[in-house]
Design a protein around this motif. Structure first.
Motif, PDB file in Angstrom:
ATOM      1  N   LEU A  44       0.675  -1.046   0.211  1.00 31.18           N
ATOM      2  CA  LEU A  44       0.077  -0.178   0.067  1.00 31.18           C
ATOM      3  C   LEU A  44       0.672   1.268  -0.092  1.00 31.18           C
ATOM      4  CD1 LEU A  44      -2.975  -0.907   2.501  1.00 31.18           C
ATOM      5  CD2 LEU A  44      -3.066  -0.797  -0.147  1.00 31.18           C
ATOM      6  N   LYS A  45       2.142   1.028   0.265  1.00 23.60           N
ATOM      7  CA  LYS A  45       2.879   2.391   0.196  1.00 23.60           C
ATOM      8  C   LYS A  45       2.846   2.938  -1.065  1.00 23.60           C
ATOM      9  CE  LYS A  45       7.741   3.977   0.991  1.00 23.60           C
ATOM     10  NZ  LYS A  45       9.187   3.505   1.218  1.00 23.60           N
ATOM     11  N   GLU A  46       2.945   2.166  -2.096  1.00 22.73           N
ATOM     12  CA  GLU A  46       2.445   2.737  -3.623  1.00 22.73           C
ATOM     13  C   GLU A  46       1.225   3.518  -3.695  1.00 22.73           C
ATOM     14  OE1 GLU A  46       2.940  -0.674  -6.128  1.00 22.73           O
ATOM     15  OE2 GLU A  46       4.276  -1.655  -4.882  1.00 22.73           O
ATOM     16  N   SER A  47       0.332   3.318  -2.873  1.00 24.52           N
ATOM     17  CA  SER A  47      -0.822   3.832  -2.855  1.00 24.52           C
ATOM     18  C   SER A  47      -0.894   5.515  -2.484  1.00 24.52           C
ATOM     19  CB  SER A  47      -2.001   3.162  -2.598  1.00 24.52           C
ATOM     20  OG  SER A  47      -1.897   1.745  -3.166  1.00 24.52           O
ATOM     21  N   ILE A  48      -0.029   5.621  -1.795  1.00 19.44           N
ATOM     22  CA  ILE A  48      -0.021   7.042  -0.908  1.00 19.44           C
ATOM     23  C   ILE A  48       0.182   8.197  -1.832  1.00 19.44           C
ATOM     24  CG2 ILE A  48       1.148   8.294   0.962  1.00 19.44           C
ATOM     25  CD1 ILE A  48       1.996   5.498   2.015  1.00 19.44           C
ATOM     26  N   SER A  49      -0.624   9.109  -1.807  1.00 21.14           N
ATOM     27  CA  SER A  49      -0.365  10.368  -2.889  1.00 21.14           C
ATOM     28  C   SER A  49       0.880  11.099  -2.278  1.00 21.14           C
ATOM     29  CB  SER A  49      -1.601  11.219  -2.430  1.00 21.14           C
ATOM     30  OG  SER A  49      -1.466  12.747  -2.991  1.00 21.14           O
ATOM     31  N   SER A  50       1.304  11.601  -3.489  1.00 18.82           N
ATOM     32  CA  SER A  50       2.497  12.554  -3.178  1.00 18.82           C
ATOM     33  C   SER A  50       2.241  13.833  -2.274  1.00 18.82           C
ATOM     34  CB  SER A  50       3.107  12.859  -4.816  1.00 18.82           C
ATOM     35  OG  SER A  50       2.092  13.656  -5.232  1.00 18.82           O
ATOM     36  N   GLN A  51       1.091  14.145  -2.151  1.00 17.26           N
ATOM     37  CA  GLN A  51       0.670  15.041  -1.324  1.00 17.26           C
ATOM     38  C   GLN A  51       0.763  14.829   0.087  1.00 17.26           C
ATOM     39  OE1 GLN A  51      -2.698  17.406  -2.759  1.00 17.26           O
ATOM     40  NE2 GLN A  51      -2.573  16.746  -4.756  1.00 17.26           N
ATOM     41  N   VAL A  52       0.749  13.656   0.554  1.00 12.62           N
ATOM     42  CA  VAL A  52       0.900  13.097   1.841  1.00 12.62           C
ATOM     43  C   VAL A  52       2.164  12.829   2.276  1.00 12.62           C
ATOM     44  CG1 VAL A  52       0.343  11.246   3.286  1.00 12.62           C
ATOM     45  CG2 VAL A  52      -1.298  11.799   1.246  1.00 12.62           C
ATOM     46  N   GLY A  53       2.498  13.584   3.698  1.00  8.07           N
ATOM     47  CA  GLY A  53       3.928  13.436   4.258  1.00  8.07           C
ATOM     48  C   GLY A  53       3.839  12.011   4.778  1.00  8.07           C
ATOM     49  N   TYR A  54       5.000  11.432   4.568  1.00  6.42           N
ATOM     50  CA  TYR A  54       5.133   9.960   4.898  1.00  6.42           C
ATOM     51  C   TYR A  54       6.364   9.748   5.933  1.00  6.42           C
ATOM     52  CZ  TYR A  54       5.715   4.997   4.689  1.00  6.42           C
ATOM     53  OH  TYR A  54       6.075   3.620   4.996  1.00  6.42           O
ATOM     54  N   LEU A  55       6.039   8.824   6.830  1.00  4.31           N
ATOM     55  CA  LEU A  55       7.351   8.218   7.936  1.00  4.31           C
ATOM     56  C   LEU A  55       7.194   6.831   8.175  1.00  4.31           C
ATOM     57  CD1 LEU A  55       9.421   9.139  10.057  1.00  4.31           C
ATOM     58  CD2 LEU A  55       7.440   9.590  11.845  1.00  4.31           C
ATOM     59  N   PHE A  56       8.254   6.044   8.091  1.00  2.00           N
ATOM     60  CA  PHE A  56       8.313   4.902   8.599  1.00  2.00           C
ATOM     61  C   PHE A  56       9.127   4.759   9.734  1.00  2.00           C
ATOM     62  CE2 PHE A  56      10.369   0.636   8.001  1.00  2.00           C
ATOM     63  CZ  PHE A  56       9.465   0.120   8.427  1.00  2.00           C
ATOM     64  N   LEU A  57       8.563   4.087  10.909  1.00  2.00           N
ATOM     65  CA  LEU A  57       9.237   4.052  12.103  1.00  2.00           C
ATOM     66  C   LEU A  57      10.100   2.705  12.376  1.00  2.00           C
ATOM     67  CD1 LEU A  57       6.691   5.101  14.953  1.00  2.00           C
ATOM     68  CD2 LEU A  57       8.474   6.567  13.572  1.00  2.00           C
ATOM     69  N   ASN A  58       9.702   1.811  11.701  1.00  2.00           N
ATOM     70  CA  ASN A  58      10.325   0.431  11.797  1.00  2.00           C
ATOM     71  C   ASN A  58      10.655  -0.037  13.164  1.00  2.00           C
ATOM     72  OD1 ASN A  58      11.792  -1.803  10.897  1.00  2.00           O
ATOM     73  ND2 ASN A  58      13.765  -1.014  10.767  1.00  2.00           N
ATOM     74  N   LYS A  59       9.300   0.159  13.881  1.00  2.00           N
ATOM     75  CA  LYS A  59       9.272  -0.148  15.251  1.00  2.00           C
ATOM     76  C   LYS A  59       9.368  -1.752  15.395  1.00  2.00           C
ATOM     77  CE  LYS A  59       5.890   0.642  18.953  1.00  2.00           C
ATOM     78  NZ  LYS A  59       5.186  -0.378  19.218  1.00  2.00           N
TER      79      LYS A  59
END
Length: 358
Positions: A44-59
């Motif tokens: 689903l990462k591919e579906s995130i709009s370019s207008q959305v700020g994204y963060l991955f924590l790798n918790k």
């Protein structure tokens, strides 16, 4: 307004798709929309709009100080005002709320086992709920349960909504066009694929050419092995096909003719709305709030759960009547577009956000 959607993974599950849909949908309605995946990324990462700020924590653990610090810094830097936490991400969101008390914390409960709420663990959730500003729930049973069990007095029912998926058309379904049954569900026991396989095994023998297509995440566990063994033991390899997680859902549904959900328990399944959006003739078990989507025979066939005969009869009814399939699909599409549309749901969410802003 600056809002962060918080979700544990980006695998193609219902809660995950809702989080991405909300982040994308809100990106044109507020100052800035963000999405954070806490534990795992995925298709689903591919579906995130370019207008959305994204963060991955790798918790990597329940209390991961590195992940907490990273999220804390991100919220401060981006001046985030509202955290919209989905499913089990509420625990991390609560820790952040303790650090930043002025944050508005909204929890979105997607719990799919609404038929078994008496078995749901509550201790940690109940404690965390003291800090929730609002709780969204995806069906009426969860709404009653939350009002009774949680220490958050602001609770509301928020139906899921489906959006057309415009990802590249990569998946080509096997089998004969015009004779395909689709089941869009991750390989979890509550989805009861085995009952669907039993029913289809009784149907295809007298309805040659029809095929069953299973799309959903394969956890490679005992349940997934049971599905594969059933297919093998009943010599269904040329009639039942497994695809795993896919991102081009709209393209897949456009190749299908009947959509089925055979679940033992549900909330309000996103896949059911996606069947409707695609105009598919739909069969679903009467669990959770499925009856609110398929509320009359013209919109689809609502059957008891764990009832193979009922599922066989429903499949045969649609297989033997193409006109009925087409008309049922048209009716359900109209229902979904009217009652489960993106604009009305986003407006409800925005009103709730505004209500709780300090």
């Amino acid at each position: 307004m600056r809002v962060l959607q918080l979700i544990d993974s980006l695998h193609a599950g219902g809660a995950e798709r809702v989080a991405v849909n909300l982040a994308n949908g809100l990106s044109t309605k507020i100052d800035k929309s963000f999405l954070c995946a806490t534990r795992q990324e995925g298709h689903l990462k591919e579906s995130i709009s370019s207008q959305v700020g994204y963060l991955f924590l790798n918790k990597t653990k329940t209390i991961d100080f590195r992940a907490i610090q990273k999220l804390k810094a991100f919220i401060k830097e981006e001046k985030i005002e509202i955290i919209h936490a989905h499913s089990s991400s509420f625990f991390l969101a609560t820790i952040i709320k303790i650090i930043y008390p002025k944050l508005v914390l909204v929890w979105h409960d997607h719990y799919g086992k609404s038929e078994y709420l008496d078995k749901r663990p509550t201790f940690v959730l109940k404690w965390c709920s003291k800090l929730f500003n609002h709780v969204f729930v995806v069906n009426s049973k969860l709404e009653s349960w939350s009002k009774e069990m949680l220490d958050c007095k602001s609770v509301s029912y928020l139906p899921n909504f489906a959006v057309a998926n415009n990802k590249a058309s990569l998946t080509k379904l096997k089998g004969e066009a015009g004779k395909r049954v689709i089941c869009l569900a991750n390989f979890r026991a509550q989805k009861d694929h085995i009952n669907l396989l039993k029913a289809f095994n009784m149907v295809w023998k007298t309805n040659t050419g029809w095929t069953l297509h299973l799309v959903g995440h394969d956890f490679k566990d005992e349940y997934a092995l049971d599905i594969k063994n059933f297919i093998k033991d009943n010599a269904l390899e040329k009639h039942v096909f497994i695809y795993g997680s896919c991102t081009d859902i709209s393209h897949i549904l456009n190749q299908s003719d009947i959509g089925v959900l055979s679940s033992k328990s549900e909330g309000l399944p996103l896949s059911l709305l996606e069947y409707g959006l695609a105009g598919l003739a739909t069969i679903t078990t009467n669990v959770g709030d499925c009856y609110k989507v398929v509320s009359k025979d013209a919109e689809g066939l609502l059957i008891p759960s764990n009832n193979t005969d009922a599922l066989v009869n429903a499949l045969l009814k649609y297989i033997n009547n193409k006109n009925l399939r087409l008309e049922s699909g048209r009716c359900l599409k109209a229902k979904v577009n009217t009652s489960f549309s993106e604009p009305s749901i986003l407006n409800s969410i925005l009103e709730t956000y505004k209500k709780h802003q300090i």
